[in-house]
Design an enzyme around this catalytic site. Sequence first.
Site, PDB file in Angstrom:
ATOM      1  N   ASP A   1     -10.145  -9.571   8.200  1.00 29.91           N
ATOM      2  CA  ASP A   1     -11.584  -9.472   7.916  1.00 29.91           C
ATOM      3  C   ASP A   1     -12.221 -10.863   7.850  1.00 29.91           C
ATOM      4  OD1 ASP A   1     -11.586  -6.757   7.872  1.00 29.91           O
ATOM      5  OD2 ASP A   1     -12.388  -6.554   5.848  1.00 29.91           O
TER       6      ASP A   1
ATOM      7  N   LYS B   1       3.939 -15.319   1.257  1.00 27.65           N
ATOM      8  CA  LYS B   1       3.957 -16.191   0.078  1.00 27.65           C
ATOM      9  C   LYS B   1       5.395 -16.290  -0.409  1.00 27.65           C
ATOM     10  CE  LYS B   1       0.988 -17.005  -2.830  1.00 27.65           C
ATOM     11  NZ  LYS B   1       0.194 -18.225  -3.062  1.00 27.65           N
TER      12      LYS B   1
ATOM     13  N   ASP C   1      -4.785  -7.461   5.895  1.00 30.44           N
ATOM     14  CA  ASP C   1      -6.035  -6.758   5.601  1.00 30.44           C
ATOM     15  C   ASP C   1      -7.140  -7.790   5.347  1.00 30.44           C
ATOM     16  OD1 ASP C   1      -7.857  -4.866   4.896  1.00 30.44           O
ATOM     17  OD2 ASP C   1      -6.754  -4.068   3.182  1.00 30.44           O
TER      18      ASP C   1
ATOM     19  N   ASP D   1      -2.386 -18.130   1.116  1.00 32.91           N
ATOM     20  CA  ASP D   1      -3.584 -18.762   0.543  1.00 32.91           C
ATOM     21  C   ASP D   1      -4.029 -19.950   1.391  1.00 32.91           C
ATOM     22  OD1 ASP D   1      -1.159 -19.849  -0.261  1.00 32.91           O
ATOM     23  OD2 ASP D   1      -1.867 -20.476  -2.228  1.00 32.91           O
TER      24      ASP D   1
ATOM     25  N   TYR E   1       0.819  -1.212   0.000  1.00 30.45           N
ATOM     26  CA  TYR E   1       0.000   0.000   0.000  1.00 30.45           C
ATOM     27  C   TYR E   1       0.857   1.269   0.000  1.00 30.45           C
ATOM     28  CZ  TYR E   1      -3.871  -3.127   1.216  1.00 30.45           C
ATOM     29  OH  TYR E   1      -4.801  -4.128   1.223  1.00 30.45           O
TER      30      TYR E   1
END
Length: 369
Positions: free
Chosen positions: A255, A194, A251, A227, A143
Amino acid sequence: MAQIGKLLLLPGDGIGPEVMAQVRRLIDWLATHRDVQFAIEEGLIGGSAYDDCGAPLSDATMASAMAADAVLLGAVGGPKWDALPFDKKPERGLLRIRKEMGLFANLRPAIVFDALADASSLKRDRVEGLDILIVRELTGGIYFGEPKGIEDIGGGQRRGVNTQVYTTEEIVRVGRVAFELAKKRGRRVCSVEKSNVMESGLLWREEITKLHGAEYADMELAHMYADNCAMQLVRAPKQFDVIVTDNLFGDMLSDEAAMLTGSLGMLPSASLGQADAGGRKALYEPVHGSAPDIAGQGIANPLATVLSFAMLLRYSFDRQAEADAIEAAVRDVLDGGMRTADILQPGMAKVSTSVMGDALLRALDKGIA
Ligand code: NAD
């Protein structure tokens, strides 16, 4: 009575002031019954600050935040301020305070209270007793990384770029927060990235492994690809204790984990900065927003803010007994069948924000901790 530190309360907009009022009552209760007293300041942030001074966060309030041992925030935003230019929007106040306080570690617990286990999107047996903590890196990664932007590359084509970048320092400081928190919980950290396809992920894994070996070898460290972690969170979430991950993966995973608990009105959070001689900058806030659709009706669920205050007691003031007492009071009230409208279940009593506050005080009085 000695004051244990400086607390800045920023109720904000919409339901923010309504839920903060219930925390005020808990603060008074602690002063009276537990000899825990704060030097309290209250300030404006978001739309209410804009109405007052033309900016979503004044320099004076920002200075108070920097001087405080901890900040507790309600929520910001609402339709009244939607048409403001970007730099005046209520959310800019929130971004400014997070940035200037250098809050690099975002803590999102996902706790399922037994009484609410049926509100989860997963079956009761998967989530009953769930208590996990996601530590998300908040100020680095994709970001913020450079280069970024959208460019014209000719022939009617454009190119959008974001850069995932992490340094050793950024990884180690958030890793250390995760290990320190795990020390006070189940002593298990799962580091998520990852590294199979991303160099920044490989660096993340190497640095966390080094930190573990050097400072936390007596604790358990596991690594998981992001993942797979997303799958494991809905397959068998109770396998985790503390998850530490970068800004982007955090992020999404936080959630996802939040939904395991069923309701937005129940979710607390904390954001921590660098520890130094003066302590550690910290901001605590519910995950939900200002809920303009129910603001002013006295029906908002105050528990996310109450649980954020419990985190504040635990992490900024090391007041474990008082934090335990407040969390136990929340459990007691839910077990007793009291529900605000957002968590209402058949056969339960629908109560207002302030009646929920009354019930919390009664539970604290019972000394159930
Ligand atoms: P929201 O979280 O405010 O509301 C989503 C839904 O959940 C609404 O139906 C609301 O009534 C309900 N809800 C939320 N908190 C509740 C509570 N404590 N008790 C009962 N019900 C609750 O999200 P939104 O509607 O997308 O955003 C509304 C405003 O809040 C916007 O201006 C947005 O920018 C802002 N916002 C602020 C923050 C923050 O301050 N950290 C976070 C998210 C959104």
